[in-house]
Design a protein around this motif. Structure first.
Motif, PDB file in Angstrom:
ATOM      1  N   LYS C 235     -22.973  21.125  -5.337  1.00  0.00           N
ATOM      2  CA  LYS C 235     -21.496  20.845  -5.155  1.00  0.00           C
ATOM      3  C   LYS C 235     -21.216  19.757  -4.553  1.00  0.00           C
ATOM      4  CE  LYS C 235     -19.375  24.883  -6.423  1.00  0.00           C
ATOM      5  NZ  LYS C 235     -19.757  25.301  -7.566  1.00  0.00           N
ATOM      6  N   LEU C 236     -22.221  19.407  -3.667  1.00  0.00           N
ATOM      7  CA  LEU C 236     -22.028  17.969  -3.179  1.00  0.00           C
ATOM      8  C   LEU C 236     -22.210  16.885  -4.278  1.00  0.00           C
ATOM      9  CD1 LEU C 236     -24.179  17.414   0.228  1.00  0.00           C
ATOM     10  CD2 LEU C 236     -21.850  16.988  -0.159  1.00  0.00           C
ATOM     11  N   ALA C 237     -23.004  16.999  -5.191  1.00  0.00           N
ATOM     12  CA  ALA C 237     -23.077  16.021  -6.257  1.00  0.00           C
ATOM     13  C   ALA C 237     -21.997  16.008  -7.231  1.00  0.00           C
ATOM     14  CB  ALA C 237     -24.288  16.698  -7.260  1.00  0.00           C
ATOM     15  N   VAL C 238     -21.142  17.251  -7.156  1.00  0.00           N
ATOM     16  CA  VAL C 238     -19.647  17.090  -7.564  1.00  0.00           C
ATOM     17  C   VAL C 238     -18.767  16.153  -7.000  1.00  0.00           C
ATOM     18  CG1 VAL C 238     -17.663  18.290  -8.353  1.00  0.00           C
ATOM     19  CG2 VAL C 238     -20.203  19.244  -8.870  1.00  0.00           C
ATOM     20  N   ILE C 239     -18.876  16.289  -5.492  1.00  0.00           N
ATOM     21  CA  ILE C 239     -17.910  15.407  -4.928  1.00  0.00           C
ATOM     22  C   ILE C 239     -18.477  13.920  -5.224  1.00  0.00           C
ATOM     23  CG2 ILE C 239     -17.616  14.846  -2.256  1.00  0.00           C
ATOM     24  CD1 ILE C 239     -17.737  17.534  -1.837  1.00  0.00           C
ATOM     25  N   VAL C 240     -19.887  13.622  -5.167  1.00  0.00           N
ATOM     26  CA  VAL C 240     -20.320  12.440  -5.229  1.00  0.00           C
ATOM     27  C   VAL C 240     -19.702  11.686  -6.491  1.00  0.00           C
ATOM     28  CG1 VAL C 240     -22.163  10.792  -5.558  1.00  0.00           C
ATOM     29  CG2 VAL C 240     -22.317  12.654  -3.846  1.00  0.00           C
ATOM     30  N   THR C 241     -19.939  12.635  -7.537  1.00  0.00           N
ATOM     31  CA  THR C 241     -19.447  12.096  -8.985  1.00  0.00           C
ATOM     32  C   THR C 241     -17.662  11.641  -8.878  1.00  0.00           C
ATOM     33  OG1 THR C 241     -20.665  13.794  -9.998  1.00  0.00           O
ATOM     34  CG2 THR C 241     -19.227  12.793 -11.088  1.00  0.00           C
ATOM     35  N   TYR C 242     -16.984  12.678  -8.179  1.00  0.00           N
ATOM     36  CA  TYR C 242     -15.620  12.375  -8.293  1.00  0.00           C
ATOM     37  C   TYR C 242     -15.338  11.024  -7.509  1.00  0.00           C
ATOM     38  CZ  TYR C 242     -13.931  16.423 -10.759  1.00  0.00           C
ATOM     39  OH  TYR C 242     -13.458  17.218 -12.008  1.00  0.00           O
ATOM     40  N   ALA C 243     -15.820  10.945  -6.422  1.00  0.00           N
ATOM     41  CA  ALA C 243     -15.664   9.748  -5.552  1.00  0.00           C
ATOM     42  C   ALA C 243     -16.156   8.526  -6.087  1.00  0.00           C
ATOM     43  CB  ALA C 243     -16.287  10.238  -4.305  1.00  0.00           C
ATOM     44  N   MET C 244     -17.448   8.610  -6.776  1.00  0.00           N
ATOM     45  CA  MET C 244     -17.962   7.425  -7.457  1.00  0.00           C
ATOM     46  C   MET C 244     -17.022   7.044  -8.631  1.00  0.00           C
ATOM     47  SD  MET C 244     -19.887   5.161  -7.213  1.00  0.00           S
ATOM     48  CE  MET C 244     -20.933   3.722  -7.848  1.00  0.00           C
ATOM     49  N   ALA C 245     -16.443   7.917  -9.379  1.00  0.00           N
ATOM     50  CA  ALA C 245     -15.699   7.806 -10.443  1.00  0.00           C
ATOM     51  C   ALA C 245     -14.210   7.163  -9.789  1.00  0.00           C
ATOM     52  CB  ALA C 245     -15.337   8.804 -11.397  1.00  0.00           C
ATOM     53  N   ILE C 246     -13.628   7.613  -8.855  1.00  0.00           N
ATOM     54  CA  ILE C 246     -12.504   6.977  -8.328  1.00  0.00           C
ATOM     55  C   ILE C 246     -12.607   5.676  -7.644  1.00  0.00           C
ATOM     56  CG2 ILE C 246     -11.055   7.282  -6.257  1.00  0.00           C
ATOM     57  CD1 ILE C 246     -11.268  10.410  -6.957  1.00  0.00           C
ATOM     58  N   ASN C 247     -13.909   5.382  -7.194  1.00  0.00           N
ATOM     59  CA  ASN C 247     -14.120   4.168  -6.542  1.00  0.00           C
ATOM     60  C   ASN C 247     -14.262   3.147  -7.591  1.00  0.00           C
ATOM     61  OD1 ASN C 247     -15.418   2.193  -4.357  1.00  0.00           O
ATOM     62  ND2 ASN C 247     -16.986   2.275  -6.131  1.00  0.00           N
ATOM     63  N   VAL C 248     -14.911   3.381  -8.714  1.00  0.00           N
ATOM     64  CA  VAL C 248     -15.007   2.444  -9.817  1.00  0.00           C
ATOM     65  C   VAL C 248     -13.611   2.301 -10.498  1.00  0.00           C
ATOM     66  CG1 VAL C 248     -15.981   2.131 -12.273  1.00  0.00           C
ATOM     67  CG2 VAL C 248     -17.473   2.918 -10.453  1.00  0.00           C
ATOM     68  N   PHE C 249     -12.822   3.270 -10.622  1.00  0.00           N
ATOM     69  CA  PHE C 249     -11.330   3.110 -10.973  1.00  0.00           C
ATOM     70  C   PHE C 249     -10.938   2.168 -10.096  1.00  0.00           C
ATOM     71  CE2 PHE C 249      -7.194   5.008 -10.806  1.00  0.00           C
ATOM     72  CZ  PHE C 249      -6.599   4.538 -12.229  1.00  0.00           C
ATOM     73  N   PHE C 250     -10.826   2.346  -8.854  1.00  0.00           N
ATOM     74  CA  PHE C 250     -10.025   1.209  -8.068  1.00  0.00           C
ATOM     75  C   PHE C 250     -10.659   0.126  -8.037  1.00  0.00           C
ATOM     76  CE2 PHE C 250      -8.995   5.002  -4.452  1.00  0.00           C
ATOM     77  CZ  PHE C 250      -8.280   5.065  -5.298  1.00  0.00           C
ATOM     78  N   VAL C 251     -11.890  -0.319  -8.278  1.00  0.00           N
ATOM     79  CA  VAL C 251     -12.364  -1.652  -8.339  1.00  0.00           C
ATOM     80  C   VAL C 251     -11.915  -2.297  -9.552  1.00  0.00           C
ATOM     81  CG1 VAL C 251     -14.309  -2.862  -8.776  1.00  0.00           C
ATOM     82  CG2 VAL C 251     -14.599  -1.125  -7.388  1.00  0.00           C
ATOM     83  N   LEU C 252     -11.836  -1.216 -10.727  1.00  0.00           N
ATOM     84  CA  LEU C 252     -11.086  -2.044 -11.908  1.00  0.00           C
ATOM     85  C   LEU C 252      -9.838  -2.417 -11.752  1.00  0.00           C
ATOM     86  CD1 LEU C 252     -12.804   0.336 -14.551  1.00  0.00           C
ATOM     87  CD2 LEU C 252     -13.530  -2.105 -14.090  1.00  0.00           C
ATOM     88  N   MET C 253      -9.041  -1.487 -11.014  1.00  0.00           N
ATOM     89  CA  MET C 253      -7.655  -1.769 -10.749  1.00  0.00           C
ATOM     90  C   MET C 253      -7.423  -3.256 -10.110  1.00  0.00           C
ATOM     91  SD  MET C 253      -6.291   1.764  -9.599  1.00  0.00           S
ATOM     92  CE  MET C 253      -4.662   1.522  -9.342  1.00  0.00           C
ATOM     93  N   GLU C 254      -8.399  -3.373  -9.226  1.00  0.00           N
ATOM     94  CA  GLU C 254      -8.588  -4.836  -8.273  1.00  0.00           C
ATOM     95  C   GLU C 254      -8.661  -5.564  -9.391  1.00  0.00           C
ATOM     96  OE1 GLU C 254      -7.811  -5.109  -5.318  1.00  0.00           O
ATOM     97  OE2 GLU C 254      -9.024  -3.935  -4.109  1.00  0.00           O
ATOM     98  N   VAL C 255      -9.680  -5.721 -10.162  1.00  0.00           N
ATOM     99  CA  VAL C 255     -10.153  -6.511 -11.038  1.00  0.00           C
ATOM    100  C   VAL C 255      -8.827  -6.910 -11.949  1.00  0.00           C
ATOM    101  CG1 VAL C 255     -11.586  -7.202 -13.011  1.00  0.00           C
ATOM    102  CG2 VAL C 255     -12.525  -6.076 -11.160  1.00  0.00           C
ATOM    103  N   PHE C 256      -8.511  -5.890 -12.380  1.00  0.00           N
ATOM    104  CA  PHE C 256      -7.124  -6.157 -13.398  1.00  0.00           C
ATOM    105  C   PHE C 256      -5.958  -6.882 -12.655  1.00  0.00           C
ATOM    106  CE2 PHE C 256      -2.672  -4.966 -14.393  1.00  0.00           C
ATOM    107  CZ  PHE C 256      -2.575  -5.466 -15.866  1.00  0.00           C
ATOM    108  N   THR C 257      -5.648  -6.564 -11.535  1.00  0.00           N
ATOM    109  CA  THR C 257      -4.576  -7.372 -11.017  1.00  0.00           C
ATOM    110  C   THR C 257      -4.793  -8.700 -10.671  1.00  0.00           C
ATOM    111  OG1 THR C 257      -4.275  -5.264  -9.512  1.00  0.00           O
ATOM    112  CG2 THR C 257      -3.036  -6.899  -8.698  1.00  0.00           C
ATOM    113  N   ALA C 258      -6.165  -9.001 -10.209  1.00  0.00           N
ATOM    114  CA  ALA C 258      -6.347 -10.277 -10.050  1.00  0.00           C
ATOM    115  C   ALA C 258      -6.564 -11.244 -11.413  1.00  0.00           C
ATOM    116  CB  ALA C 258      -7.971 -10.564  -9.239  1.00  0.00           C
ATOM    117  N   MET C 259      -7.034 -10.616 -12.270  1.00  0.00           N
ATOM    118  CA  MET C 259      -7.271 -11.059 -13.471  1.00  0.00           C
ATOM    119  C   MET C 259      -6.103 -11.418 -14.314  1.00  0.00           C
ATOM    120  SD  MET C 259     -10.624 -11.567 -14.204  1.00  0.00           S
ATOM    121  CE  MET C 259     -11.258 -11.103 -16.129  1.00  0.00           C
ATOM    122  N   TYR C 260      -5.193 -10.458 -14.364  1.00  0.00           N
ATOM    123  CA  TYR C 260      -3.901 -10.586 -15.366  1.00  0.00           C
ATOM    124  C   TYR C 260      -2.998 -11.487 -14.486  1.00  0.00           C
ATOM    125  CZ  TYR C 260      -0.733  -9.077 -18.724  1.00  0.00           C
ATOM    126  OH  TYR C 260       0.309  -8.833 -19.766  1.00  0.00           O
TER     127      TYR C 260
END
Lengths: 266, 129, 385
Positions: C235-260
């Motif tokens: 169950k903890l691993a599922v939490i890690v999975t979601y949190a990591m996915a959200i984190n990577v998503f956020f990083v990509l949003m940052e990259v998009f905003t800066a690049m575009y």
């Protein structure tokens, strides 16, 4: 209408200048034609007439006058001399209150592509902007740096814990930290002014101690080109206001809303 | 639950160690002398009565410091009306010009060896340690 | 309860001795730093915060992540985390202590640190961060102490502890939010001045913290009789999975905003991290390593087959933790300072003393974790016996 008012202030300013009680800084602050009537050089400092006070201290720098003096470093040498600013000889430990920065870097947010020939690759003096809305004061966790009522952003080295949050918050890179003991690196210690200890932040204070003694800031006094004009921005008749009425001035990063009080007349 | 004897022995050792400076100085005799600060002065009077200065000079200095740096208030009016500049180096040290003889004697005695003042402020020539 | 930490086998004592040895060496380096000044670090006029503050930021996240076991257990009555809550709290306590120590070693005048409370300054985020961290430490000490004591005596914990535990949940979110506000409110540093910084901090914290907790549980299974069980860790691993996915998503949003948007003052920091700027390439290999590790983590975590394999899960937890440590514990703070407000591109890299002192703080944290876990598990073992 506006011309009338302008003339009124001009006359009022000149009239008050004639009054004996007006502090000496006004003399500096007025346009050059007026300055000539009083000879003031760095060798003969003005006779103090009690503390110099203002509602909002500010400075204007006449960039072209400054540039006329090729390789002049008098302002920064004078400042660093009277404030016991050390010279470590390396950029990492460097401490500076006022220094010369290339026009392109000082105003890099303007992204000047084609500057007039006389400005291109030239340097201008930069130092603490004594912002009306200073981010350093906002972030300081101990109020070691604070804004005085007359607009001077002061530094209380007694209270500073050395967290360097103010340095992260300053958009102008105006602050320096004592990464090590500064004393051995001060060429000529002036016993009348304290040094700093390692672990505290320091910066330009508009020479609050000199103002209290009726003296102009050391840089202003040292500037033989009279390119630095110091005065009260809330006094509509002050020399600095007169100058800002006549010439176009730019400020560093005005878009951040910090309201810097150093004006560069270009 | 625990061995009471060992605990008591441990406590005694702890007490002996922590009180070491007290009885060491008492035996050696270092605590018996009284410091004699040299009041080197040219002025007829200090900014405040001697008794007050002896007990509370640090409060006065802190007050002056905050007044000057934080409030921009540099003038101190003494009880007799004399106006002084609130300055450690320019007013206090003007009279008490020998730091070693005046400040350090007592400060060493009470083991408040070097107050932070001198990390930044510069003591008059000759009086520095 | 503390006496439990004084009984252990040779392996336990050699581990303790190793940690104490590292702490001692680091202390010697700290003495050197306090006599020479912070100039002993790689920091300078342009890069004024570095490795210490980055560790502080990262560890606030680890401290806050304890909430990821506390919240499901107390708010959703998720019984499977019952055995884990104490481990979460006992991870939060040393994390906060490490945070405070990293702040302490970063101060120019550490002995004046009480000025923060002598002259409380509500408009400074650092003041609030101090308050938030201190409060969080206190909450976790009280909660873990009361709950463990009740467990030891075989009684139900007093009723008043429940609201305290509930309070600790929003408090955990607050510590990392306020830590993000330290950065995101600075107009001078466009790299940090992003509203997504606090959510991003929380996402990375809720991935890195539980990943560390899973790893600790795997280690405990080997060195002690404590077994967290398979399902809670999954169950903890599922939490890690979601949190990591959200984190990577956020990083990509940052990259998009800066690049575009293509605004230089935003873009240059990303350029520095991923491609280097004016010859400053120190972060480039690290950032690409972090990226690769993040991708590997996501592949291993999202795929149920790999996640359910405990050996693979351990690898995924290591890659997740390392990826996030590089991003937040190394690059995030440094990149904010480069380029400088005057468009200079200064260089910074932690020096040996800086690294040793940091290692010492981590050793201290591990020391406290070891002692606290030893106490908690000894109590459990005795109850089981």
């Amino acid at each position: 209408m506006s011309i009338d008012r302008r003339q009124f202030f001009k006359i009022a300013g000149l009239a008050t200048l004639g009054l004996a009680g007006k502090p000496a800084y006004e003399v500096f602050a007025q346009g050059e034609d007026v300055v000539d009537s009083v000879t003031v050089t760095s060798e003969t400092p003005p006779v103090p007439t009690g503390p110099l006070t203002a509602h909002r201290w500010a400075m204007a720098i006449d960039v072209r006058k400054c540039l006329d003096q090729k390789d002049c470093k008098k302002c920064l040498l004078a400042c660093h001399q009277v404030h016991n600013v050390p010279d470590f000889g390396n950029p990492k430990d460097e401490i500076k209150w006022i220094w010369k920065e290339s026009f392109e870097h000082a105003f890099h947010e303007q992204d000047f592509e084609h500057l007039p020939d006389d400005l291109e690759h030239q340097v201008v003096p930069i130092f603490c902007n004594h912002c009306d809305n200073p981010p350093c004061v906002q972030v300081c966790p101990t109020q070691a740096t604070f804004r005085r009522e007359d607009g001077i952003v002061m530094m209380d080295q007694h209270r500073c814990i050395g967290c360097r949050y103010c340095m992260a918050a300053c958009p102008y890179g105006s602050r320096s930290f004592n990464w090590r003991d500064p004393r051995p690196f001060i060429k000529q210690v002036d016993p009348a002014y304290p040094t700093r200890t390692r672990g505290v932040v320091e910066k330009c204070t508009f020479c609050d101690d000199r103002l209290a003694r009726g003296l102009l800031p050391a840089c202003v006094e040292a500037c033989e080109a009279r390119a630095m004009i110091f005065g009260d921005l809330e006094d509509a008749g002050s020399g600095i206001r007169e100058l800002l009425r006549q010439r176009l001035a730019i400020r560093r990063k005005p878009g951040l809303g910090t309201k810097p009080e150093i004006y560069y007349i270009v | 639950m625990f061995d009471a004897g060992k605990v008591i022995i441990g406590l005694v050792i702890f007490l002996v160690l922590i009180t070491f400076p007290v009885w060491y100085n008492a035996t050696i005799g270092n605590a018996s002398y009284v410091p004699d600060p040299q009041i080197i002065t040219t002025a007829p009077a200090c900014v405040a009565p001697t008794a007050y200065m002896k007990a509370s000079h640090m409060d006065l200095l802190n007050q002056w410091r905050d007044d000057v740096v934080r409030r921009g208030n540099r003038e101190y009016v003494a009880a007799d009306g004399t106006v002084y500049n609130k300055s450690l180096t320019k007013t206090c040290m003007d009279c008490h010009s020998n730091k070693a003889e005046f400040c350090d004697r007592c400060h060493d005695y009470v083991a408040v060896g070097q107050p932070d003042c001198w990390d930044c402020h510069i003591a008059p020539e000759g009086g520095a340690r | 309860m503390l006496e439990n930490a004084l009984r252990g086998d040779r392996r336990y004592w050699s581990w303790i001795a190793l940690l104490l040895g590292i702490m001692f060496v680091a202390f010697l380096f700290y003495l050197r730093q306090s006599s020479y000044g912070l100039g002993i670090t790689g920091l300078g006029r342009d890069v004024t915060w570095g490795f210490y503050i980055a560790q502080f930021t990262f560890l606030v996240g680890v401290a806050a992540s304890g909430v990821m076991v506390v919240l499901p257990y107390y708010l959703h009555n998720f019984k499977e985390f019952g055995k884990l809550t104490i481990l979460g709290e006992f991870l939060a306590i040393p994390s906060v202590i490490m945070c405070m120590t990293f702040i302490f070693v970063d101060m120019g005048q550490p002995f004046r640190i009480l000025n923060v409370f002598l002259y409380p300054t509500p408009h400074s985020m650092m003041f609030w961060d101090t308050v938030a961290l201190g409060g969080y430490l206190l909450l976790n000490i009280v909660i873990s102490r009361i709950v463990l004591d009740a467990e030891r005596k075989g009684i139900t914990p007093p009723h008043w502890i429940k609201p305290v535990i509930i309070l600790s949940i929003p408090w955990a979110f607050s510590i990392h939010t306020v830590t993000a506000f330290l950065y995101s409110g600075l107009a001078a540093r466009p790299f940090w001045m992003t509203a997504i910084l606090a959510p991003r901090f929380l996402a990375s914290a809720f991935a890195a913290g539980p990943a560390l907790l899973i790893l600790f549980c795997f280690i405990l299974r080997r060195v002690s009789k404590f077994d967290a069980g398979r399902e809670p860790l999954q169950k903890l691993a599922v939490i890690v999975t979601y949190a990591m996915a959200i984190n990577v998503f956020f990083v990509l949003m940052e990259v998009f905003t800066a690049m575009y948007s293509n605004i230089p003052e935003h873009l240059l920091h990303f350029q520095l991290m991923y491609f280097g700027l004016e010859g400053n390439t120190s972060l480039v290999p690290w950032m690409w390593l972090s990226t690769v590790l993040a991708v590997v983590s996501l592949i291993l975590l999202i795929n149920p087959k790999t996640r359910r394999n405990e050996a693979v899960l351990a690898v995924a937890c290591i890659t997740t933790f390392l990826s996030l440590w590089i991003d937040k514990g190394l690059a995030m703070v440094i990149a904010g300072f480069i380029p400088s407000p005057l468009a200079a591109v200064p260089k910074y890299w932690p020096t040996v003393p800086e690294a040793v002192i940091s290692l010492g703080v981590y050793a201290m944290g591990l020391f406290i974790v070891t002692v606290l876990y030893k106490i908690a598990l000894s109590v459990r073992e005795r109850l089981a016996a």
